[in-house]
Design a protein around this motif. Structure first.
Motif, PDB file in Angstrom:
ATOM      1  N   ASN A  14      -9.641   2.265   1.637  1.00  8.35           N
ATOM      2  CA  ASN A  14      -8.508   1.383   1.327  1.00  8.35           C
ATOM      3  C   ASN A  14      -8.088   1.422  -0.133  1.00  8.35           C
ATOM      4  O   ASN A  14      -7.303   0.576  -0.571  1.00  8.35           O
ATOM      5  N   ASP A  16      -6.027   3.420  -1.741  1.00 10.12           N
ATOM      6  CA  ASP A  16      -4.570   3.551  -1.872  1.00 10.12           C
ATOM      7  C   ASP A  16      -3.857   2.272  -1.463  1.00 10.12           C
ATOM      8  O   ASP A  16      -2.854   1.882  -2.077  1.00 10.12           O
ATOM      9  N   ASP A  17      -4.374   1.600  -0.435  1.00  8.50           N
ATOM     10  CA  ASP A  17      -3.780   0.328   0.000  1.00  8.50           C
ATOM     11  C   ASP A  17      -3.855  -0.710  -1.114  1.00  8.50           C
ATOM     12  O   ASP A  17      -2.889  -1.439  -1.369  1.00  8.50           O
ATOM     13  N   VAL A  19      -4.125  -0.203  -4.383  1.00  8.19           N
ATOM     14  CA  VAL A  19      -3.237   0.162  -5.492  1.00  8.19           C
ATOM     15  C   VAL A  19      -1.791  -0.172  -5.140  1.00  8.19           C
ATOM     16  O   VAL A  19      -1.060  -0.739  -5.959  1.00  8.19           O
ATOM     17  N   ARG A  20      -1.366   0.151  -3.929  1.00  9.78           N
ATOM     18  CA  ARG A  20       0.007  -0.179  -3.507  1.00  9.78           C
ATOM     19  C   ARG A  20       0.248  -1.688  -3.545  1.00  9.78           C
ATOM     20  O   ARG A  20       1.277  -2.149  -4.057  1.00  9.78           O
ATOM     21  N   ALA A  21      -0.701  -2.463  -3.016  1.00  7.77           N
ATOM     22  CA  ALA A  21      -0.533  -3.924  -2.994  1.00  7.77           C
ATOM     23  C   ALA A  21      -0.505  -4.500  -4.407  1.00  7.77           C
ATOM     24  O   ALA A  21       0.311  -5.376  -4.716  1.00  7.77           O
ATOM     25  N   HIS A  23       0.344  -2.889  -7.213  1.00  5.63           N
ATOM     26  CA  HIS A  23       1.586  -2.482  -7.881  1.00  5.63           C
ATOM     27  C   HIS A  23       2.787  -3.276  -7.374  1.00  5.63           C
ATOM     28  O   HIS A  23       3.676  -3.636  -8.158  1.00  5.63           O
ATOM     29  N   ARG A  24       2.813  -3.567  -6.081  1.00  7.10           N
ATOM     30  CA  ARG A  24       3.898  -4.381  -5.524  1.00  7.10           C
ATOM     31  C   ARG A  24       3.866  -5.777  -6.142  1.00  7.10           C
ATOM     32  O   ARG A  24       4.898  -6.332  -6.548  1.00  7.10           O
ATOM     33  N   THR A  25       2.680  -6.352  -6.246  1.00  9.03           N
ATOM     34  CA  THR A  25       2.530  -7.673  -6.848  1.00  9.03           C
ATOM     35  C   THR A  25       2.960  -7.647  -8.310  1.00  9.03           C
ATOM     36  O   THR A  25       3.657  -8.557  -8.779  1.00  9.03           O
ATOM     37  N   ARG A  27       5.096  -5.531  -9.772  1.00 12.47           N
ATOM     38  CA  ARG A  27       6.562  -5.371  -9.840  1.00 12.47           C
ATOM     39  C   ARG A  27       7.271  -6.684  -9.556  1.00 12.47           C
ATOM     40  O   ARG A  27       8.153  -7.112 -10.315  1.00 12.47           O
ATOM     41  N   GLU A  78      -3.472  -9.702   1.974  1.00 14.95           N
ATOM     42  CA  GLU A  78      -3.730  -8.308   2.333  1.00 14.95           C
ATOM     43  C   GLU A  78      -5.070  -7.813   1.798  1.00 14.95           C
ATOM     44  O   GLU A  78      -5.905  -7.303   2.543  1.00 14.95           O
TER      45      GLU A  78
END
Length: 104
Positions: A14, A16-17, A19-21, A23-25, A27, A78
């Motif tokens: 997880n 990558d999951d 890091v994506r979460a 980075h979304r937070t 942004r 998440e």
């Protein structure tokens, strides 16, 4: 300025999951929360399963507004499925320059 550094240990499948979460937070928080100044996602150089979030806010009230907001809640909804943390490594206010010599 109120700053902190926290760590999370993430399941390998997880990464990558996470890091994506994060980075979304970052942004969404920086774009929509007054008082949010910096939100960095840092990978540990020795352990690929450890990540750090380094965040800076105008003051503790701005952080508390972030912590009570929708982006914070969505991130933890998440990430709690695959990450342990946060572990608080550092938190506090930046010490302002003053007449005292703080280097000693």
């Amino acid at each position: 300025m109120y700053q902190f550094l926290v760590s999370f240990t993430v399941k390998p499948e997880n990464r990558d999951d996470f890091v994506r979460a994060a980075h979304r937070t970052a942004r969404d928080s920086l774009a929509n929360e007054p008082g949010s100044h910096r939100f960095e996602v840092i990978a540990d150089e020795e352990n690929a399963d450890v990540f750090y979030l380094n965040e800076v806010y105008e003051d503790v009230d701005a952080f508390n507004a972030h912590a009570g907001g929708p982006y914070f809640a969505a991130f933890f909804a998440e990430a709690s499925a695959y990450a342990e943390g946060p572990t608080w490594l550092m938190r506090g206010d930046v010490v302002a320059d003053g007449p005292a010599d703080l280097r000693s």
